[in-house]
Motif scaffolding. Structure first.
Motif, PDB file in Angstrom:
ATOM      1  N   SER A  10       0.824  -1.210   0.000  1.00 31.94           N
ATOM      2  CA  SER A  10       0.000   0.000   0.000  1.00 31.94           C
ATOM      3  C   SER A  10       0.856   1.256   0.000  1.00 31.94           C
ATOM      4  O   SER A  10       1.670   1.460   0.909  1.00 31.94           O
ATOM      5  N   ARG A  11       0.649   2.100  -0.999  1.00 33.35           N
ATOM      6  CA  ARG A  11       1.333   3.394  -1.037  1.00 33.35           C
ATOM      7  C   ARG A  11       0.953   4.230   0.177  1.00 33.35           C
ATOM      8  O   ARG A  11       1.797   4.888   0.791  1.00 33.35           O
ATOM      9  N   ARG A  12      -0.317   4.213   0.564  1.00 27.42           N
ATOM     10  CA  ARG A  12      -0.750   5.031   1.699  1.00 27.42           C
ATOM     11  C   ARG A  12      -0.106   4.570   3.000  1.00 27.42           C
ATOM     12  O   ARG A  12       0.337   5.394   3.814  1.00 27.42           O
ATOM     13  N   LEU A  13      -0.051   3.257   3.209  1.00 28.74           N
ATOM     14  CA  LEU A  13       0.566   2.752   4.434  1.00 28.74           C
ATOM     15  C   LEU A  13       2.074   2.995   4.435  1.00 28.74           C
ATOM     16  O   LEU A  13       2.660   3.295   5.483  1.00 28.74           O
ATOM     17  N   LEU A  14       2.696   2.870   3.283  1.00 26.24           N
ATOM     18  CA  LEU A  14       4.132   3.147   3.187  1.00 26.24           C
ATOM     19  C   LEU A  14       4.412   4.608   3.514  1.00 26.24           C
ATOM     20  O   LEU A  14       5.334   4.924   4.288  1.00 26.24           O
ATOM     21  N   ASP A  15       3.616   5.513   2.944  1.00 29.85           N
ATOM     22  CA  ASP A  15       3.821   6.942   3.200  1.00 29.85           C
ATOM     23  C   ASP A  15       3.589   7.271   4.676  1.00 29.85           C
ATOM     24  O   ASP A  15       4.338   8.062   5.274  1.00 29.85           O
ATOM     25  N   ALA A  16       2.559   6.666   5.273  1.00 27.21           N
ATOM     26  CA  ALA A  16       2.273   6.931   6.686  1.00 27.21           C
ATOM     27  C   ALA A  16       3.402   6.418   7.572  1.00 27.21           C
ATOM     28  O   ALA A  16       3.848   7.110   8.505  1.00 27.21           O
ATOM     29  N   SER A  17       3.879   5.209   7.286  1.00 31.52           N
ATOM     30  CA  SER A  17       4.973   4.642   8.082  1.00 31.52           C
ATOM     31  C   SER A  17       6.232   5.491   7.948  1.00 31.52           C
ATOM     32  O   SER A  17       6.929   5.763   8.940  1.00 31.52           O
ATOM     33  N   THR A  18       6.528   5.913   6.724  1.00 31.65           N
ATOM     34  CA  THR A  18       7.718   6.731   6.488  1.00 31.65           C
ATOM     35  C   THR A  18       7.639   8.042   7.254  1.00 31.65           C
ATOM     36  O   THR A  18       8.621   8.484   7.879  1.00 31.65           O
ATOM     37  N   GLU A  19       6.472   8.674   7.231  1.00 30.77           N
ATOM     38  CA  GLU A  19       6.301   9.953   7.921  1.00 30.77           C
ATOM     39  C   GLU A  19       6.470   9.793   9.427  1.00 30.77           C
ATOM     40  O   GLU A  19       7.116  10.623  10.086  1.00 30.77           O
TER      41      GLU A  19
END
Length: 246
Positions: A133-142
């Protein structure tokens, strides 16, 4: 043949027609005598029940073939596409090991990789990783960039997954118990199949909206409580310091 037709509640002519359409298997023959058995009678009763529910003979033929070959009857009724269409709208992301390290830096450890694989967030594809998931990846990265350890993010994700599974169970049981209970005990007619598809389609945005609304209100309540407790502690501390200075 006449006896079988009588027991099935149909005419001999109808029985011959069904046999010509290959809706019932051929009888066992001994010379010029055709022997029918309970299997033929059960098949005729099934055909009659499906006709009463609005199925055509062509559709019944497909259903009976599906039963015999093990195909999914839901596919034939038009339910397959609706029921297996993903509810999520996630975009997978392909990452090289170097790109994964760019996202999480020193937090890319064997332990965290194992946890990510166990959660299904990452899968290995050759020399690369695929994040689900792009959204989960972005959230985890942030979160990691803000200072939250990746191990803590993954543990939170595991707990969120458990709560999400519980919510999915709740909505599914609600659907099956109160909206689809009348069609669960038999093969649905085409009209019932349409109703099931429509119900499931409507449930998608409704369930997502309910979860989003409740989570938003829960976060409001929790943030207010934390702020009130923090301000209360500050006031108590100020009062204690004032008392010490007197």
């Amino acid at each position: 043949m006449a006896e079988l037709a009588r027991e099935a509640g149909i005419t001999v002519r109808t029985l011959r027609f069904y046999r010509e359409r290959k809706l019932i298997p051929a009888p066992r023959r001994e010379g010029r005598i055709a022997w029918y058995n309970e299997h033929h009678l059960a098949r005729l009763r099934t055909i009659g029940a499906l006709l009463e529910r609005g199925h055509t003979l062509g559709g019944i033929g497909e259903l009976l073939t599906a039963f015999e070959s093990g195909r999914d009857v839901g596919e034939l009724l038009g339910l397959d596409t609706t029921l297996v269409t993903p509810w999520s709208e996630e975009t997978p992301v392909r990452l090289t090991p170097e790109e994964l390290a760019d996202h999480f830096r020193d937090d890319v450890t064997p332990e965290n990789l194992t946890a990510s694989l166990d959660l299904g967030y990452l899968v290995v594809d050759g020399d690369e990783f695929v994040h689900i998931s792009r959204r989960l990846l972005d959230a985890s990265t942030e979160l990691v960039n803000k200072g939250v350890p990746l191990a803590a993010v993954l543990e939170a994700a595991r707990r969120v997954r458990a709560h999400a599974d519980a919510l999915a169970d709740l909505f599914t049981n609600l659907l099956l118990t109160h909206l689809l209970a009348d069609v669960r005990r038999h093969t649905p007619t085409p009209q019932e199949a349409d109703r099931i598809a429509e119900t499931v389609d409507k449930l998608r945005p409704l369930s997502k909206g309910v979860v989003e609304a409740e989570l938003s209100m829960a976060m409001d309540r929790r943030v207010r409580r934390e702020i009130e407790e923090w301000l209360g502690a500050c006031e108590d501390g100020a009062a204690e310091r004032g008392a010490d200075g007197e």
